[in-house]
Design a protein around this motif. Structure first.
Motif, mmCIF file in Angstrom:
data_model
loop_
_atom_site.group_PDB
_atom_site.id
_atom_site.type_symbol
_atom_site.label_atom_id
_atom_site.label_comp_id
_atom_site.label_asym_id
_atom_site.label_seq_id
_atom_site.Cartn_x
_atom_site.Cartn_y
_atom_site.Cartn_z
ATOM 1 N N ASP A 332 -42.508 2.965 -7.026
ATOM 2 C CA ASP A 332 -42.985 1.594 -7.205
ATOM 3 C C ASP A 332 -41.790 0.652 -7.209
ATOM 4 O O ASP A 332 -40.825 0.871 -7.955
ATOM 5 N N LEU A 334 -39.425 -2.642 -4.882
ATOM 6 C CA LEU A 334 -38.989 -3.228 -3.623
ATOM 7 C C LEU A 334 -37.884 -2.381 -3.006
ATOM 8 O O LEU A 334 -36.998 -1.883 -3.710
ATOM 9 N N ARG A 346 -38.103 -4.986 4.838
ATOM 10 C CA ARG A 346 -38.264 -5.063 3.385
ATOM 11 C C ARG A 346 -39.713 -4.744 3.049
ATOM 12 O O ARG A 346 -40.633 -5.272 3.696
ATOM 13 N N GLU A 348 -42.641 -3.566 -0.243
ATOM 14 C CA GLU A 348 -43.004 -3.357 -1.646
ATOM 15 C C GLU A 348 -43.829 -2.084 -1.733
ATOM 16 O O GLU A 348 -44.915 -1.986 -1.148
#
Length: 405
Positions: A332, A334, A346, A348
């Motif tokens: 969990d 970034l 990038r 999440e």
């Protein structure tokens, strides 16, 4: 090079063809290049399979199409063009048993339809249903609409027109971005579902990606023709570089393999490559790694072909990656993939996994349960790829290399 074409499996080898200009890094006088592999890992380059024939239906280029074994004979079914006005004809060429030698006789199986509402036609595709062989072509209709032309192709050398299988007027297909035409149609089966893939074409402007439509396909009892009923649609890959994929059932028929064209197109704000850069380098365009396509509920997932696991060599530091690498992210938080001071990707993570494949200027990101992302990045001298992540994210990386025989 651009679109993957003519993929077929014969005599223990995968044969992969592709749009190819052997003379320059520009899209001119397109031929069919040819490579083959016994295992989807080791690829051997073969002589050019198809070339434009002076005075023939492909005088200006041998454009996209598919491969088939017609009574056991390797056969190329492709768009021949004599100009660049959106008009094309379906041309048939046959190869030797090992698919290495090809004879181009200029046989035309389907001519340009007479319907004046059809603005462009290209990229034939074959499928079987109800004990018969059928064919599609991608097309555009007046008013910026896409469509799939339908043909009976029991005789591969002489197709019969049967109108449209699907158009962008369909309620589900209409959810895809509007475009001037549908290119490179594919129609494959995943479990109990059928999937239509269409590349969303705009003339002279950036393409809109590749759309998918999940649905059911059967023979309409009234007409005796295939009928497709869509239930969900979406975008197959969210990267700007991904376009014109070709999908095939594997040699056992129990999975779908797919390759795409990775264009020299960078995301907004990323370091890009110009046509002049490609001219200087001497090449432009490449194909993705082979992927597996699978329907999950109302989404289509892509994942690296399982054979690619064998490319993992020694583990490496995710913060200092070689130019050929695989990264697995989980947890969990970034995570970033950087090239020098440039953020290439990038994401999440929310308890899911992400798998990333890198081969020099191509980055393929596969988040489990979400759309894949195909990206282009161009390492400068002294630059390397690196992963940085928040504490809740774990990263494992490997150098990619062919396994020792």
């Amino acid at each position: 090079m651009n679109d993957p074409n003519g993929i077929l499996f014969t005599e223990g080898r995968w044969h992969l063809f592709f749009q190819y200009n052997p003379d320059s890094a520009r899209h001119e006088r397109i031929c069919w290049g040819h490579v083959s592999s016994p295992d989807l890992l080791r690829w051997e380059e073969h002589p050019i399979a198809l070339r434009p024939q002076e005075g023939g239906p492909d005088a200006a280029g041998c454009f996209s199409g598919v491969g088939a074994l017609d009574d056991g004979v390797p056969t190329a079914i492709y768009s021949g063009v004599v100009g660049f006005d959106g008009r094309s004809e379906v041309v048939i060429a046959r190869g030797s048993a090992d698919a290495e030698r090809w004879e181009q006789t200029g046989r035309v199986a389907a001519r340009m339809p007479a319907d004046p509402a059809i603005t462009m036609v290209r990229d034939p595709f074959l499928f079987e249903l109800g004990g018969r062989r059928w064919a599609l072509q991608g097309s555009g209709l007046a008013g910026d609409r896409g469509a799939l032309l339908l043909y009976a192709a029991d005789d591969l050398d002489a197709w019969e027109e049967h109108g449209f299988l699907l158009t962008s007027d369909d309620e589900v297909a209409a959810q895809l971005p509007a475009c001037e035409g549908w290119e490179c149609p594919q129609l494959v089966r995943s479990g109990d579902d059928w999937v239509v893939l269409v590349s969303l074409w705009r003339d002279g402007r950036p393409h809109l990606g590749v759309g998918y439509i999940i649905g059911a396909l059967d023979i309409d009892p009234a007409s005796g023709l295939p009928a497709f009923r869509g239930r969900a649609s979406g975008i197959l890959d969210e990267g700007a570089a991904f376009y014109a994929p070709q999908a095939v059932q594997d040699e056992h028929g129990d999975r779908v393999l797919l390759w795409g064209w990775a264009q020299e197109v960078a995301e907004d704000g990323a370091r890009a490559r110009t046509q002049e850069d490609s001219d200087a380098q001497g090449w432009s365009g490449l194909l993705t790694f082979p992927r597996e396509l699978q329907v999950r509920s109302d989404d289509v997932d892509l994942a690296p072909a399982r054979e690619l696991d064998a490319l993992r060599a020694q583990e490496v530091d995710p913060a200092a990656l070689p130019d050929q690498a695989e990264i697995r992210l989980s947890g969990d938080g970034l995570a970033d993939l950087r090239l020098g001071d440039q953020v290439v990707w990038r994401g999440e993570l929310g308890g899911d996994d992400v798998r990333i494949l890198i081969d020099a200027s191509i980055v393929e990101v596969h988040p489990r349960g979400r759309a894949s992302v195909t990206l282009r990045a161009y390492p400068a001298e002294g630059e390397h790829y690196a992963v940085s992540a928040e504490p809740g994210v774990s990263a494992t990386a490997w150098r990619l290399a062919l396994p020792q025989e």
